[in-house]
Design an enzyme around this catalytic site. Structure first.
Site, PDB file in Angstrom:
ATOM      1  N   HIS A  22      -9.071  25.689  46.631  1.00 35.10           N
ATOM      2  CA  HIS A  22      -8.048  25.846  47.678  1.00 35.10           C
ATOM      3  C   HIS A  22      -8.716  26.042  49.039  1.00 35.10           C
ATOM      4  CE1 HIS A  22      -5.319  27.634  44.296  1.00 35.10           C
ATOM      5  NE2 HIS A  22      -4.949  26.397  44.517  1.00 35.10           N
ATOM      6  N   LYS A  46       8.755  32.464  37.310  1.00 36.13           N
ATOM      7  CA  LYS A  46       7.395  32.698  36.818  1.00 36.13           C
ATOM      8  C   LYS A  46       6.958  34.119  37.133  1.00 36.13           C
ATOM      9  CE  LYS A  46       4.941  28.275  37.215  1.00 36.13           C
ATOM     10  NZ  LYS A  46       3.922  27.642  38.052  1.00 36.13           N
ATOM     11  N   ARG A  95      -7.353  16.491  42.472  1.00 31.60           N
ATOM     12  CA  ARG A  95      -8.568  16.752  41.697  1.00 31.60           C
ATOM     13  C   ARG A  95      -8.922  15.618  40.758  1.00 31.60           C
ATOM     14  NH1 ARG A  95      -6.227  22.465  39.992  1.00 31.60           N
ATOM     15  NH2 ARG A  95      -4.393  21.209  40.396  1.00 31.60           N
ATOM     16  N   SER A 133      -6.411  27.556  39.089  1.00 25.49           N
ATOM     17  CA  SER A 133      -6.066  28.979  38.941  1.00 25.49           C
ATOM     18  C   SER A 133      -5.943  29.342  37.466  1.00 25.49           C
ATOM     19  CB  SER A 133      -4.749  29.282  39.664  1.00 25.49           C
ATOM     20  OG  SER A 133      -4.871  29.014  41.037  1.00 25.49           O
TER      21      SER A 133
END
Ligand code: ADP
Length: 173
Positions: A22, A46, A95, A133
């Site tokens: 990040h 969440k 990514r 993460s």
């Protein structure tokens, strides 16, 4: 041109926790845009590891040397958030090839919701492209002894201790 919203970008995500991947996108984005607003998404469905305020504080420490980076939380659509902060660009990091599929769908959806807002992609740097993460949470769960040294390669120094503290057993605190 001052006040030109195309010179302002938002970079949104959960940042739970923020990673070196990040930070790399934030640093590179801060060079491309006049203002880069990091948007920490709040998802009521969440249960996050870090509260919104904790994530603001962690990202704040990471970007303290970048004067054109701002941090904010949001719980509405990304395009609404972008409009609210006067940004006409959504900055995303890519990514892997599998990221692209999801990012493509998201970019098309956002473009149909807000045709005046463009999504701009930066390819992840090779040394950070494997970092997520989720992976970091798995490493932190291994316990402080094993995790502390490995985490240095994945998260900024200021994130390591708060992250390990989350997984410490009450007797170890
Ligand atoms: P989510 O919103 O799914 O929780 P993240 O907060 O992890 O996603 O990611 C937000 C944005 O940062 C996405 O564009 C994602 O592709 C990008 N990103 C995440 N990790 C990396 C990395 N290691 N390198 C480059 N970009 C990344």
């Amino acid at each position: 041109m001052p006040g030109d919203s195309t010179r302002n970008a938002v970079y949104v995500g959960s940042f739970d926790p923020p990673t070196l991947g990040h930070l790399d996108i934030i640093r590179r984005g801060a060079r491309l845009f006049d203002r880069l607003i990091v948007g920490i998404g709040i998802n009521p469905d969440k249960e996050p590891l870090f509260s919104p305020d904790e994530r603001i504080a962690l990202v704040g420490k990471m970007v303290s040397d970048l004067p054109n980076v701002e941090i904010s939380c949001f719980d509405n659509l990304t395009v609404t958030f972008a409009r609210n902060v006067d940004a006409a660009v959504l900055l995303r990091g890519v990514r892997t090839v599998s990221d692209i599929e999801m990012e493509f769908t998201m970019a098309l959806t956002n473009h149909s919701l807000a045709p005046d807002i463009e999504t701009v992609f930066l390819m992840a740097s090779d040394k950070y492209s494997h970092i997520s993460s989720t992976l970091i949470k798995q490493i932190a769960r291994m316990g402080p002894d094993l995790a502390a040294t490995s985490l240095e390669r994945f998260v900024p120094a200021c994130v390591i201790e708060p992250l390990l503290a989350r997984y410490r057993k009450p007797t170890e605190r």
